[in-house]
Design a protein around this motif. Structure first.
Motif, PDB file in Angstrom:
ATOM      1  N   ILE A   1      40.342 -86.044  90.180  1.00 30.39           N
ATOM      2  CA  ILE A   1      39.853 -87.361  90.573  1.00 30.39           C
ATOM      3  C   ILE A   1      39.370 -88.180  89.383  1.00 30.39           C
ATOM      4  O   ILE A   1      39.096 -89.368  89.510  1.00 30.39           O
ATOM      5  CB  ILE A   1      38.741 -87.256  91.644  1.00 30.39           C
ATOM      6  CG1 ILE A   1      37.567 -86.435  91.122  1.00 30.39           C
ATOM      7  CG2 ILE A   1      39.302 -86.673  92.939  1.00 30.39           C
ATOM      8  CD1 ILE A   1      36.324 -86.516  91.997  1.00 30.39           C
ATOM      9  N   PHE A   2      39.266 -87.526  88.208  1.00 27.93           N
ATOM     10  CA  PHE A   2      38.796 -88.246  87.025  1.00 27.93           C
ATOM     11  C   PHE A   2      39.207 -87.486  85.777  1.00 27.93           C
ATOM     12  O   PHE A   2      39.126 -86.255  85.738  1.00 27.93           O
ATOM     13  CB  PHE A   2      37.260 -88.381  87.069  1.00 27.93           C
ATOM     14  CG  PHE A   2      36.706 -89.191  85.941  1.00 27.93           C
ATOM     15  CD1 PHE A   2      36.605 -90.566  86.049  1.00 27.93           C
ATOM     16  CD2 PHE A   2      36.320 -88.590  84.757  1.00 27.93           C
ATOM     17  CE1 PHE A   2      36.124 -91.331  84.996  1.00 27.93           C
ATOM     18  CE2 PHE A   2      35.843 -89.339  83.703  1.00 27.93           C
ATOM     19  CZ  PHE A   2      35.736 -90.713  83.819  1.00 27.93           C
ATOM     20  N   HIS A   3      39.642 -88.234  84.755  1.00 29.33           N
ATOM     21  CA  HIS A   3      39.993 -87.642  83.464  1.00 29.33           C
ATOM     22  C   HIS A   3      39.370 -88.503  82.369  1.00 29.33           C
ATOM     23  O   HIS A   3      39.341 -89.732  82.491  1.00 29.33           O
ATOM     24  CB  HIS A   3      41.522 -87.596  83.303  1.00 29.33           C
ATOM     25  CG  HIS A   3      41.977 -87.080  81.976  1.00 29.33           C
ATOM     26  ND1 HIS A   3      41.903 -85.746  81.625  1.00 29.33           N
ATOM     27  CD2 HIS A   3      42.490 -87.719  80.893  1.00 29.33           C
ATOM     28  CE1 HIS A   3      42.360 -85.597  80.393  1.00 29.33           C
ATOM     29  NE2 HIS A   3      42.714 -86.782  79.930  1.00 29.33           N
ATOM     30  N   TYR A   4      38.866 -87.841  81.331  1.00 29.19           N
ATOM     31  CA  TYR A   4      38.299 -88.558  80.182  1.00 29.19           C
ATOM     32  C   TYR A   4      38.867 -87.980  78.900  1.00 29.19           C
ATOM     33  O   TYR A   4      38.882 -86.754  78.722  1.00 29.19           O
ATOM     34  CB  TYR A   4      36.768 -88.417  80.174  1.00 29.19           C
ATOM     35  CG  TYR A   4      36.115 -89.030  78.953  1.00 29.19           C
ATOM     36  CD1 TYR A   4      35.624 -90.333  78.985  1.00 29.19           C
ATOM     37  CD2 TYR A   4      35.983 -88.313  77.766  1.00 29.19           C
ATOM     38  CE1 TYR A   4      35.028 -90.909  77.870  1.00 29.19           C
ATOM     39  CE2 TYR A   4      35.399 -88.890  76.644  1.00 29.19           C
ATOM     40  CZ  TYR A   4      34.931 -90.176  76.701  1.00 29.19           C
ATOM     41  OH  TYR A   4      34.355 -90.747  75.590  1.00 29.19           O
ATOM     42  N   GLN A   5      39.378 -88.843  78.034  1.00 28.61           N
ATOM     43  CA  GLN A   5      39.719 -88.463  76.668  1.00 28.61           C
ATOM     44  C   GLN A   5      39.572 -89.722  75.821  1.00 28.61           C
ATOM     45  O   GLN A   5      40.424 -90.614  75.873  1.00 28.61           O
ATOM     46  CB  GLN A   5      41.131 -87.890  76.548  1.00 28.61           C
ATOM     47  CG  GLN A   5      41.415 -87.417  75.125  1.00 28.61           C
ATOM     48  CD  GLN A   5      42.667 -86.575  74.986  1.00 28.61           C
ATOM     49  OE1 GLN A   5      43.428 -86.399  75.937  1.00 28.61           O
ATOM     50  NE2 GLN A   5      42.878 -86.047  73.802  1.00 28.61           N
ATOM     51  N   SER A   6      38.468 -89.809  75.104  1.00 26.44           N
ATOM     52  CA  SER A   6      38.049 -90.991  74.338  1.00 26.44           C
ATOM     53  C   SER A   6      37.649 -92.158  75.245  1.00 26.44           C
ATOM     54  O   SER A   6      36.685 -92.857  74.971  1.00 26.44           O
ATOM     55  CB  SER A   6      39.123 -91.459  73.357  1.00 26.44           C
ATOM     56  OG  SER A   6      39.384 -90.448  72.406  1.00 26.44           O
TER      57      SER A   6
ATOM     58  N   PHE B   1      39.342 -91.480  96.377  1.00 33.75           N
ATOM     59  CA  PHE B   1      38.331 -91.896  95.406  1.00 33.75           C
ATOM     60  C   PHE B   1      38.785 -93.059  94.527  1.00 33.75           C
ATOM     61  O   PHE B   1      38.068 -93.477  93.620  1.00 33.75           O
ATOM     62  CB  PHE B   1      37.906 -90.705  94.546  1.00 33.75           C
ATOM     63  CG  PHE B   1      37.188 -89.646  95.333  1.00 33.75           C
ATOM     64  CD1 PHE B   1      35.893 -89.843  95.774  1.00 33.75           C
ATOM     65  CD2 PHE B   1      37.818 -88.461  95.663  1.00 33.75           C
ATOM     66  CE1 PHE B   1      35.227 -88.883  96.522  1.00 33.75           C
ATOM     67  CE2 PHE B   1      37.167 -87.481  96.403  1.00 33.75           C
ATOM     68  CZ  PHE B   1      35.867 -87.694  96.835  1.00 33.75           C
ATOM     69  N   LYS B   2      39.976 -93.594  94.802  1.00 35.50           N
ATOM     70  CA  LYS B   2      40.506 -94.730  94.044  1.00 35.50           C
ATOM     71  C   LYS B   2      39.484 -95.871  94.025  1.00 35.50           C
ATOM     72  O   LYS B   2      38.938 -96.229  95.070  1.00 35.50           O
ATOM     73  CB  LYS B   2      41.813 -95.189  94.692  1.00 35.50           C
ATOM     74  CG  LYS B   2      42.477 -96.388  94.037  1.00 35.50           C
ATOM     75  CD  LYS B   2      43.729 -96.760  94.833  1.00 35.50           C
ATOM     76  CE  LYS B   2      44.582 -97.808  94.211  1.00 35.50           C
ATOM     77  NZ  LYS B   2      43.972 -98.980  93.707  1.00 35.50           N
ATOM     78  N   ASP B   3      39.203 -96.400  92.837  1.00 32.13           N
ATOM     79  CA  ASP B   3      38.280 -97.535  92.645  1.00 32.13           C
ATOM     80  C   ASP B   3      36.826 -97.231  92.998  1.00 32.13           C
ATOM     81  O   ASP B   3      36.020 -98.144  93.134  1.00 32.13           O
ATOM     82  CB  ASP B   3      38.746 -98.776  93.443  1.00 32.13           C
ATOM     83  CG  ASP B   3      40.114 -99.265  93.013  1.00 32.13           C
ATOM     84  OD1 ASP B   3      40.449 -99.122  91.819  1.00 32.13           O
ATOM     85  OD2 ASP B   3      40.861 -99.768  93.876  1.00 32.13           O
ATOM     86  N   ARG B   4      36.477 -95.946  93.157  1.00 34.03           N
ATOM     87  CA  ARG B   4      35.086 -95.618  93.523  1.00 34.03           C
ATOM     88  C   ARG B   4      34.387 -94.734  92.501  1.00 34.03           C
ATOM     89  O   ARG B   4      33.205 -94.420  92.673  1.00 34.03           O
ATOM     90  CB  ARG B   4      35.039 -94.931  94.893  1.00 34.03           C
ATOM     91  CG  ARG B   4      35.479 -95.848  96.022  1.00 34.03           C
ATOM     92  CD  ARG B   4      34.992 -95.351  97.364  1.00 34.03           C
ATOM     93  NE  ARG B   4      35.577 -94.084  97.739  1.00 34.03           N
ATOM     94  CZ  ARG B   4      34.882 -93.058  98.258  1.00 34.03           C
ATOM     95  NH1 ARG B   4      33.593 -93.135  98.449  1.00 34.03           N
ATOM     96  NH2 ARG B   4      35.507 -91.948  98.575  1.00 34.03           N
ATOM     97  N   ILE B   5      35.089 -94.327  91.440  1.00 35.56           N
ATOM     98  CA  ILE B   5      34.479 -93.428  90.457  1.00 35.56           C
ATOM     99  C   ILE B   5      34.221 -94.177  89.164  1.00 35.56           C
ATOM    100  O   ILE B   5      35.082 -94.901  88.673  1.00 35.56           O
ATOM    101  CB  ILE B   5      35.364 -92.204  90.193  1.00 35.56           C
ATOM    102  CG1 ILE B   5      35.455 -91.365  91.458  1.00 35.56           C
ATOM    103  CG2 ILE B   5      34.806 -91.366  89.033  1.00 35.56           C
ATOM    104  CD1 ILE B   5      36.255 -90.103  91.314  1.00 35.56           C
ATOM    105  N   SER B   6      33.012 -94.006  88.635  1.00 29.21           N
ATOM    106  CA  SER B   6      32.704 -94.597  87.336  1.00 29.21           C
ATOM    107  C   SER B   6      32.141 -93.530  86.406  1.00 29.21           C
ATOM    108  O   SER B   6      31.494 -92.572  86.835  1.00 29.21           O
ATOM    109  CB  SER B   6      31.729 -95.770  87.478  1.00 29.21           C
ATOM    110  OG  SER B   6      30.607 -95.395  88.232  1.00 29.21           O
ATOM    111  N   TRP B   7      32.425 -93.684  85.137  1.00 31.28           N
ATOM    112  CA  TRP B   7      31.972 -92.780  84.080  1.00 31.28           C
ATOM    113  C   TRP B   7      30.550 -93.154  83.699  1.00 31.28           C
ATOM    114  O   TRP B   7      30.273 -94.308  83.382  1.00 31.28           O
ATOM    115  CB  TRP B   7      32.906 -92.933  82.883  1.00 31.28           C
ATOM    116  CG  TRP B   7      32.510 -92.209  81.648  1.00 31.28           C
ATOM    117  CD1 TRP B   7      32.096 -92.767  80.477  1.00 31.28           C
ATOM    118  CD2 TRP B   7      32.531 -90.789  81.418  1.00 31.28           C
ATOM    119  NE1 TRP B   7      31.867 -91.789  79.545  1.00 31.28           N
ATOM    120  CE2 TRP B   7      32.115 -90.573  80.098  1.00 31.28           C
ATOM    121  CE3 TRP B   7      32.856 -89.692  82.221  1.00 31.28           C
ATOM    122  CZ2 TRP B   7      32.023 -89.291  79.547  1.00 31.28           C
ATOM    123  CZ3 TRP B   7      32.759 -88.425  81.674  1.00 31.28           C
ATOM    124  CH2 TRP B   7      32.348 -88.230  80.360  1.00 31.28           C
ATOM    125  N   VAL B   8      29.632 -92.201  83.776  1.00 27.97           N
ATOM    126  CA  VAL B   8      28.254 -92.459  83.353  1.00 27.97           C
ATOM    127  C   VAL B   8      27.834 -91.481  82.252  1.00 27.97           C
ATOM    128  O   VAL B   8      26.688 -91.458  81.851  1.00 27.97           O
ATOM    129  CB  VAL B   8      27.258 -92.406  84.545  1.00 27.97           C
ATOM    130  CG1 VAL B   8      27.510 -93.561  85.505  1.00 27.97           C
ATOM    131  CG2 VAL B   8      27.339 -91.074  85.269  1.00 27.97           C
TER     132      VAL B   8
END
Length: 93
Positions: free
Chosen positions: A38-43, A53-60
């Motif tokens: 549901i979420f991936h982070y690289q840089s 979860f489309k448009d509902r997840i934010s990186w904090v």
């Protein structure tokens, strides 16, 4: 229900934090079934572009501080399930 929820994830690494560090959040519904990313982070953050979860997840998070947390907006009971945070910081896994 209705209020933003914070999913905390903290990590420690024996290697320096670089742009090759990745964070993956996966989810499986309480009723079982397939795990889905549901979420991936690289840089930079890459929230999912499909699914519930489309448009509902934010990186904090802040990887420099060992934080890989995300937030989910407008949670509903059907979001209940297992959320797994996975951090890889090559060569440290």
């Amino acid at each position: 229900i209705g209020e933003q929820v914070l999913l905390k994830c903290s990590f420690k690494s024996s290697s320096p934090i670089t742009e090759s560090l990745t964070v993956d959040w996966t989810y499986r519904p309480l009723t079982g079934g397939q795990m889905e990313t549901i979420f991936h982070y690289q840089s930079v953050p890459y929230p999912t572009t499909v699914g519930k979860f489309k448009d509902r997840i934010s990186w904090v998070g802040n990887v420099a501080k060992g934080d890989a947390s995300i937030a989910i907006q407008s949670p509903v009971m059907s979001d209940n399930g297992t959320f797994i945070c996975s951090v890889k910081n090559p060569p440290d896994v």
